[in-house]
Design an enzyme around this catalytic site. Structure first.
Site, PDB file in Angstrom:
ATOM      1  N   CYS A  50       0.844  -1.310  -0.101  1.00  0.00           N
ATOM      2  CA  CYS A  50       0.123  -0.016  -0.121  1.00  0.00           C
ATOM      3  C   CYS A  50       0.875   1.236   0.121  1.00  0.00           C
ATOM      4  O   CYS A  50       1.635   1.624   1.002  1.00  0.00           O
ATOM      5  CB  CYS A  50      -0.932   0.016   1.256  1.00  0.00           C
ATOM      6  SG  CYS A  50      -1.846   1.306   1.818  1.00  0.00           S
ATOM      7  N   TYR A 181      -4.904   6.235  -9.297  1.00  0.00           N
ATOM      8  CA  TYR A 181      -6.307   5.464  -8.633  1.00  0.00           C
ATOM      9  C   TYR A 181      -7.562   5.760  -9.419  1.00  0.00           C
ATOM     10  O   TYR A 181      -8.521   4.984  -9.911  1.00  0.00           O
ATOM     11  CB  TYR A 181      -6.637   5.425  -7.063  1.00  0.00           C
ATOM     12  CG  TYR A 181      -5.712   4.825  -6.359  1.00  0.00           C
ATOM     13  CD1 TYR A 181      -5.882   3.426  -5.994  1.00  0.00           C
ATOM     14  CD2 TYR A 181      -4.221   5.115  -6.043  1.00  0.00           C
ATOM     15  CE1 TYR A 181      -5.365   2.567  -5.377  1.00  0.00           C
ATOM     16  CE2 TYR A 181      -3.512   4.321  -5.244  1.00  0.00           C
ATOM     17  CZ  TYR A 181      -4.062   2.832  -4.960  1.00  0.00           C
ATOM     18  OH  TYR A 181      -3.080   2.134  -4.230  1.00  0.00           O
TER      19      TYR A 181
HETATM   20  N1  LIG Z   1      -7.447   5.189   4.808  1.00  0.00           N
HETATM   21  C1  LIG Z   1      -7.436   5.862   3.562  1.00  0.00           C
HETATM   22  C2  LIG Z   1      -6.471   5.398   2.684  1.00  0.00           C
HETATM   23  C3  LIG Z   1      -5.550   4.193   2.925  1.00  0.00           C
HETATM   24  C4  LIG Z   1      -5.837   3.019   1.969  1.00  0.00           C
HETATM   25  O1  LIG Z   1      -6.886   3.272   0.916  1.00  0.00           O
HETATM   26  N2  LIG Z   1      -5.370   1.819   2.290  1.00  0.00           N
HETATM   27  C5  LIG Z   1      -6.080   0.756   1.036  1.00  0.00           C
HETATM   28  C6  LIG Z   1      -4.658  -0.209   0.937  1.00  0.00           C
HETATM   29  S1  LIG Z   1      -3.604   0.736  -0.410  1.00  0.00           S
HETATM   30  C7  LIG Z   1      -6.728  -0.049   2.030  1.00  0.00           C
HETATM   31  O2  LIG Z   1      -6.527  -0.531   3.252  1.00  0.00           O
HETATM   32  N3  LIG Z   1      -7.958  -0.477   1.477  1.00  0.00           N
HETATM   33  C8  LIG Z   1      -8.903  -1.280   2.079  1.00  0.00           C
HETATM   34  C9  LIG Z   1     -10.211  -0.470   2.397  1.00  0.00           C
HETATM   35  O3  LIG Z   1     -10.314   0.586   2.592  1.00  0.00           O
HETATM   36  O4  LIG Z   1     -11.213  -1.370   2.497  1.00  0.00           O
HETATM   37  C10 LIG Z   1      -8.943   5.375   3.002  1.00  0.00           C
HETATM   38  O5  LIG Z   1      -9.842   5.071   3.751  1.00  0.00           O
HETATM   39  O6  LIG Z   1      -9.181   5.748   1.849  1.00  0.00           O
END
Ligand SMILES: N[C@@H](CCC(=O)N[C@@H](CS)C(=O)NCC(=O)O)C(=O)O
Length: 339
Positions: A50, A181
């Site tokens: 990530c 993204y």
């Molecule tokens: N915490 C942030 C960004 C962190 C993020 O997107 N991490 C990803 C991995 S790169 C993740 O854990 N995604 C799983 C999810 O949000 O369900 C968000 O909620 O958008």
């Protein structure tokens, strides 16, 4: 909901939207939110796949916070209960004793309906999540955890450079970190083209900026470099193919490729990167855009270790400070993940 969930969802024609981190408590020197900085109290949970979590991995290394803030690395492949500790003996995090990161979210808020995301910082005594606010975590590591920094730690967010760092990182976030993204998860041609063009427009501008100066802001490594690095290091491995950001490859842009290699070869950056986790996560988890789950063999990564000649631009990577020491035992990236 962020990209993990977006990728799996059978979505309609809605533009990709990144939700705000839900748990935004801060761990500070004065404990204003009830979470004072304390050595050994918290555990940083990351996926090496990530980019947002990898910012915290790099900052923790550069600042020498390994003893103060312990580290848990999740399996790069989430299952339907999200991030899991299947890389650990018995499938449990040895410190928190949990199998899924969601258990720490549940201890914080019963029945929390949102996405379970990394990076996450967990309070070890209670087992409860403190924060998943990836934008704030690294800033606090740099400015609030100073008592626990190693001798010779760099100042990653110097007061006199904050305005400039904030401006650059906002542009980098919008067009590059999150732009890839928006391109990758676009659900119509127009949206994809706008996002993809925006990524490369910004990269061209960044390349101009970096042609004559070694780092993004000032002549030392700052938070801004960490944030650009974690996207650049993934660029050819996953964003070029999987997210269709393919006007050119990083290796085809002499300035950005040399800049990225310079950082990769700097202790604290490349030694946190696991190309195996990165590729398997993106290509296997986002089945909405890669239904076969096939992980490509390339690209070749040995180029990351070739000379970059950026030292000819001058600059002092760590300012008045020094480079971090070796990666601590048990935290090394396995050989299959290294360049
Ligand atoms: N915490 C942030 C960004 C962190 C993020 O997107 N991490 C990803 C991995 S790169 C993740 O854990 N995604 C799983 C999810 O949000 O369900 C968000 O909620 O958008």
């Amino acid at each position: 909901m962020s990209e993990g969930g977006e990728g799996n969802r059978a979505y309609g024609h809605k533009a990709f939207k990144r939700s705000k981190s839900h748990f935004a408590d801060r761990i500070t020197a004065d404990g204003q939110d009830g979470w004072p900085v304390e050595s050994g109290r918290y555990r940083l949970v990351v996926s090496r796949a990530c980019p947002w979590a990898s910012r915290a991995l790099v900052a923790r290394r550069l600042l020498g916070l390994e003893d103060a803030l312990s580290l848990a690395v999740v399996d790069p492949i989430q299952d339907d209960r999200s991030w899991r500790f299947t890389l650990d003996p018995g499938g449990r995090d040895p410190v928190l004793g949990i199998r899924y990161l969601s258990e720490a979210y549940d201890r914080r808020e019963t029945g929390y309906p949102g996405g379970v995301s990394v990076p996450a910082i967990v309070d070890v005594p209670s087992g409860a999540l403190v924060t998943n606010d990836f934008q704030q975590i690294t800033l606090d590591l740099a400015t609030q955890w100073t008592e626990l920094h190693r001798p010779g730690a760099p100042d990653l967010y110097p007061p006199e450079l904050r305005d400039e760092i904030d401006t650059v990182t906002a542009e980098v976030y919008q067009d590059v970190n999150n732009g890839v993204y928006r391109a990758g998860f676009a659900t119509n041609q127009e949206e994809y083209e706008a996002a993809c063009a925006g990524v490369f427009r910004r990269l061209e501008l960044l390349a101009q900026r970096l042609a004559g100066q070694r780092y993004l802001v000032g002549d030392t490594i700052t938070e801004a470099d960490i944030r650009l690095f974690t996207t650049l290091v993934r660029f050819d491995a996953v964003y070029h193919g999987h997210f269709k950001c393919n006007l050119w490859k990083l290796v085809e842009n002499p300035v950005l490729w040399a800049y990225a290699r310079d950082l990769y070869q700097t202790p604290g950056f490349g030694d946190t990167v696991d190309f195996d986790h990165i590729k398997r996560h993106y290509y296997q988890v986002h089945t909405g855009i890669n239904p076969t789950g096939i992980v490509p063999l390339g690209p070749e990564t040995s180029g990351w270790l070739t000379p970059h000649h950026r030292e000819e631009l001058g600059g002092r990577p760590f300012g008045e400070g020094t480079a971090p020491g070796p990666v601590r035992d048990g935290e090394e990236v396995p050989p299959q993940g290294r360049a």
